[in-house]
Write an enzyme that holds these catalytic residues in place. Structure first.
Site, PDB file in Angstrom:
ATOM      1  N   GLY A 219       0.848  -1.194   0.000  1.00 48.86           N
ATOM      2  CA  GLY A 219       0.000   0.000   0.000  1.00 48.86           C
ATOM      3  C   GLY A 219       0.879   1.238   0.000  1.00 48.86           C
ATOM      4  O   GLY A 219       2.071   1.175  -0.312  1.00 48.86           O
TER       5      GLY A 219
ATOM      6  N   ARG B 178     -15.588  12.168  12.070  1.00 47.56           N
ATOM      7  CA  ARG B 178     -16.333  10.943  11.768  1.00 47.56           C
ATOM      8  C   ARG B 178     -16.978  10.302  12.980  1.00 47.56           C
ATOM      9  O   ARG B 178     -18.109   9.835  12.913  1.00 47.56           O
ATOM     10  CB  ARG B 178     -15.378   9.947  11.119  1.00 47.56           C
ATOM     11  CG  ARG B 178     -14.942  10.421   9.763  1.00 47.56           C
ATOM     12  CD  ARG B 178     -13.886   9.539   9.160  1.00 47.56           C
ATOM     13  NE  ARG B 178     -13.588  10.030   7.819  1.00 47.56           N
ATOM     14  CZ  ARG B 178     -12.623   9.547   7.051  1.00 47.56           C
ATOM     15  NH1 ARG B 178     -11.859   8.559   7.487  1.00 47.56           N
ATOM     16  NH2 ARG B 178     -12.419  10.045   5.847  1.00 47.56           N
TER      17      ARG B 178
ATOM     18  N   LEU C 143      -4.020   8.780   4.074  1.00 47.12           N
ATOM     19  CA  LEU C 143      -3.108   8.822   2.932  1.00 47.12           C
ATOM     20  C   LEU C 143      -1.868   9.611   3.303  1.00 47.12           C
ATOM     21  O   LEU C 143      -0.741   9.246   2.973  1.00 47.12           O
ATOM     22  CB  LEU C 143      -3.805   9.450   1.726  1.00 47.12           C
ATOM     23  CG  LEU C 143      -5.076   8.739   1.238  1.00 47.12           C
ATOM     24  CD1 LEU C 143      -5.653   9.445   0.019  1.00 47.12           C
ATOM     25  CD2 LEU C 143      -4.796   7.290   0.909  1.00 47.12           C
TER      26      LEU C 143
END
Lengths: 645, 246
Positions: free
Chosen positions: A43, A338, A449
């Site tokens: 990743g 969130r 990210l």
């Protein structure tokens, strides 16, 4: 291994990283060629680290279970990547990004790591642009930004709704270049089965070639784990089907402590569950909350009618809609972090105001923004997301509001690492979502990210060198060594044991059962009795698994059921630790919400007096864990209640 | 709905394969295509038969791993989706569904419906990147990119590397895949320095690996789940000609 030493450099926060780099040990070019590094996972963190270390001249071996490094699940990240460039001139700075990240994590992250993250964020954007990542642009040709949850500035860079894909293809390109140059060797369709320790240091791994079923031994002077998070312990999540905890669980058993496992993120905007055959949940990017408004019916009878299919969302008039995020959090509105948005949605649904056939959905409505900006603008911004929604749900989100519900998305917890990203095992490093260090109890949008690439491009290439400088006299070891043979035997025995069960129920059956227990008792809201029950149920399920799992085929061939069984066996142990950690943490913070600890308004009630620490767990035996505490000292930031009102 | 599945079964790369027929009952129209295969596999496991092997991972249409040839079409009857995002509501009760792996010589079958697409990685390794080392980048806004080119580059960069274009092509040509990467960099200022070498090397590797030529039928574009445009092929041909001539 009694003391936790986070190795945070001395000196003022703002100069720790530069001071570290100025004084660290380096390896000269001729010695780099003699040093081997194993990286597991391709990743953002893994591929960026492999490319960077290969460029520097080290010998790198990189492993992934997929057929190509480009498939790693970083590819699925939609919304964007944060950086403190302050291009919009709206008051952003490194300090502000640092502050927002610490606050967003509810004061449970390590200050020095987060500051470094904010510091290198700008280099990431420079690097990615140089690689040809097609970020969104203004008409004048400069980079465009948008806003994301938990921040009052626009600092998110994006490539439509495919930012993760574009960043991963950038690092995959850099990795591919090194593969061609021969500095990195790729092992695709390979799964790491165990780490090999020689004299207490990580010196290699045992991997299984998933096509032939053969076990392989690989030596490395250092080993990096970059295998992502463990969200699939819930079975249904936004993770890829193959995302697993096995690498970080196996190193846990070999002495790499596991930090804050109970810090799991439930993402507010996912497509709701629709049937028991469902295999995964699909995320609708947080960026949608820039232009979408979240609401439920104000009247219970309207919610009831919608659930029965008698009333359409568009027929509910404006005064009968409850925009509950705007109502409860006027300062941040639909862009609260969130954890806050998820809990608020759950609260409304639990109170009987949920929509959709299951009553477990809230509306995400674009009517107002389409009216204000025009359909074409919304299409340009979110076209691929709208298309994805329509394909899955079979309803047009331009005309009807989307229905969404929270789902497991990301895990802030992970392998404990020090400032150098080294685990509690010497020579063993963890990067990206696999480690615990930067997001505290809750991660802000567009920061995963950033962290993956920060670790891979700009942190590990320095810190691993500091370690390897002391290893230059260590010659490459033969994998015939007893330690390698023993580790391989351990893996062989475990796989034989799995194959020998020959029970009656499939791996998926057990994984789904585990997921139900986790979601019910260790999900968005937790309490003491429920957590104790979960531990009991998980233990029972684990015992059943080892008595009754059914795996067709053999070990010496491509066997997807065996792959899954091996992963689920680890999830069945991790689930228990997760509940254990949640039980230990008698407070609510970030994504960890204990019903016993809430304010009168239903917000998190933190307990800084007793729990302002990282809970790092040491493995003792199956179901037995020892707690070590790393106190969190904030030098720069005043620890406050987190308010988004 | 009730279905009849005809699925390609092949033990390994060396064994001969064959179609095996499986009846499957009571499938919800809201089920995804891969979830339908999960249900079949669950039933096969119960009968102690080996489940059907197929590649899949993200199940949200972006990783590019799923690769099923369904009723003669890569990714099946719906447009602009991968097989993981295809839903059973696109089929009818009583349908017979034929499921095969990608069929192209550069993509050998590994088992059942799983193929080896490492040829795509090899093409990228030839030059599907900009050669910049970590840490050597200039300030991002020093490189200005006009919005139009940036959007076109993004259109091309959206390729997920699934290989549907190759599977759809009667020549097993990889022109759409290769041209998408060549175009992305040809459209950006960062890509100019290596542009000529890039296109030459990538095309040479594509040929070496046994991918066929393009004969302009555009089946690749029609079946691409990400709607990659055939105009990228024209752009690559131009780049290639210029690189050869000038």
């Amino acid at each position: 291994m009694a003391e936790l030493n986070s190795k945070v450099p001395k000196g003022p926060l703002t100069s720790k990283w530069s001071h570290y780099k100025d004084h660290q040990n380096l390896v000269n070019p001729s010695n780099k060629r003699k040093l081997d590094i194993i990286i597991v996972g391709t990743g953002l963190a893994g591929s960026a680290a492999a490319a960077s270390l290969g460029e520097m001249g080290f010998n790198v071996k990189i492993f992934c279970y997929q057929d190509s490094p480009r498939r790693a699940h970083s590819i699925a990240a939609q919304g964007g990547i944060n950086a403190a460039k302050n291009y919009p001139n709206d008051g952003d700075s490194i300090y502000r990004l640092f502050y927002d990240t610490i606050k967003g994590g509810d004061y449970r992250a390590r200050e020095s790591n987060v500051y470094r993250l904010a510091e290198v964020s700008n280099n990431i954007i420079d690097q990615c642009v140089a690689q040809g990542v097609p970020f969104a642009r203004e008409y004048g040709g400069s980079l465009e930004n948008r806003s994301f949850g938990g921040a009052q500035v626009s600092r998110t860079f994006f490539a439509r709704g495919q930012t993760g894909q574009q960043l991963l293809l950038g690092s995959y390109g850099a990795l591919s270049r090194q593969i061609k140059l021969g500095t990195v060797k790729l092992y695709d369709r390979h799964e790491m089965m165990d780490v090999v320790l020689v004299d207490g240091k990580a010196r290699g791994i045992i991997a299984r070639d998933l096509v032939t079923g053969k076990l392989e031994r690989h030596f490395g002077h250092a080993v990096v784990i970059a295998t992502g998070g463990y969200g699939n312990v819930f079975y249904l999540s936004t993770n890829a089907m193959g995302s697993n905890t096995s690498a970080i669980w196996q190193i846990f058993k070999k002495g790499a402590w596991f930090a804050n496992p109970c810090f799991t993120q439930i993402h507010p905007t996912c497509i709701p569950v629709h049937g028991d055959y469902q295999s995964k949940l699909t995320l609708m990017s947080e960026s949608l909350r820039n232009d979408g408004r979240i609401w439920v019916p104000k009247r219970k009878e309207d919610a009831e009618a919608h659930r029965q299919g008698k009333l359409k969302a568009n027929d509910i008039t404006e005064e009968n809609r409850d925009y509950f995020l705007e109502r409860r959090y006027p300062a941040f509105g639909n862009l609260v972090p969130r954890d806050v948005a998820s809990r608020a949605a759950k609260e409304r649904c639990d109170a009987g105001f949920g929509a959709g056939s299951t009553g477990l959905a809230v509306f995400l409505d674009f009517r107002e923004s389409i009216g204000r900006l025009g359909k074409h603008v919304i299409e340009e911004r979110y076209g691929n997301l709208f298309q994805m929604y329509e394909k899955i749900v079979d309803e047009n989100p331009y005309e009807n509001p989307m229905m969404i519900y929270p789902a497991v998305h990301y895990t802030m917890g992970g392998t404990w690492v020090d400032y150098e990203l080294q685990t509690s095992v010497t020579g063993l490093f963890a990067a990206g979502e696999a480690n615990f260090s930067d997001h505290g109890a809750n991660r802000l949008g567009a920061s995963a990210l950033m962290q993956g690439l920060a670790d891979g491009y700009f942190v590990l290439p320095y810190t691993i060198q500091n370690y390897l400088a002391g290893e230059i006299r260590v010659a490459r070891m033969s994998t015939d060594k007893a330690e390698f043979a023993e580790a391989e035997r351990g893996v062989q025995t475990r796989l034989e044991k799995l194959m020998a069960v020959k029970g009656t129920r499939s791996v998926d059956h057990f994984h789904k059962e585990l997921g139900k227990i986790m979601w019910e008792y260790v999900g968005m809201a937790r309490n003491e009795a429920g957590l104790k029950k979960a531990i009991e149920l998980i233990r029972k399920l684990r015992a059943e698994f080892w008595k009754d799992v059914k795996i067709p085929g053999t070990m010496q061939e491509l066997n997807t059921e065996l792959e899954k069984a091996n992963r689920v066996a680890d999830f069945l142990e991790l689930g228990e630790l997760l509940a254990y950690d949640a039980l230990n943490r008698n407070e609510s913070c970030g994504g960890h919400f204990r019903e016993e600890y809430q304010t009168d308004e239903g917000e998190c009630k933190r307990n800084d007096e007793d729990y302002k620490y990282v809970a790092a767990w040491e493995y003792k035996a199956e179901g037995e864990f020892i707690l070590h505490k790393e106190p969190l000292d904030y030098e720069e930031i005043e620890v406050k209640q987190r308010v988004y009102k | 709905m009730d279905l009849t599945l005809k699925i390609w079964r092949q033990k390994d790369a060396k064994s001969a394969g064959k179609f095996v027929t499986y009846p499957l009952k009571n499938i919800s129209p809201n089920c995804s295509f891969l979830e339908m295969l999960d249900i079949l596999n669950e039933q096969l496991i119960q009968k102690t038969e080996e489940p059907v092997v197929f590649d899949h991972d993200c199940r949200e249409g972006i990783c590019g791993m799923c690769s099923l040839y369904i009723n003669g079409r890569p990714h099946g009857p719906d447009d602009a989706v991968t097989a993981c995002q295809l839903h059973m509501r696109k089929f009818s009760n009583g349908d017979t569904i034929v499921i095969e792996p990608w069929r192209a010589r550069p993509f050998p079958v590994i088992k059942d419906l799983m193929v080896d697409r490492s040829a795509f990685d090899k093409i990228i390794q030839e030059g599907g990147y900009i050669s910049v080392n970590t840490g050597g980048a200039a300030e991002a806004n020093n490189i200005l990119v006009g919005r139009e080119n940036s959007e076109l580059a993004m259109d091309a960069a959206a390729c997920i590397g699934c290989g549907a274009c190759v599977a759809a092509c009667k020549n097993a040509s990889a022109m759409l895949f290769v041209s998408a990467k060549v175009s992305q960099f040809a459209l950006l200022p960062q890509g100019q320095v290596e542009a000529k070498q890039r296109v030459k090397k990538m095309v040479r590797m594509m040929d070496e690996l046994g991918f066929g030529n393009c004969t302009n039928t555009y089946a690749c574009e029609a079946e691409c789940p990400k709607l990659i445009s055939r105009s990228n092929i024209a752009r690559m041909n131009r780049e290639f000609m210029c690189a050869k001539v000038i």
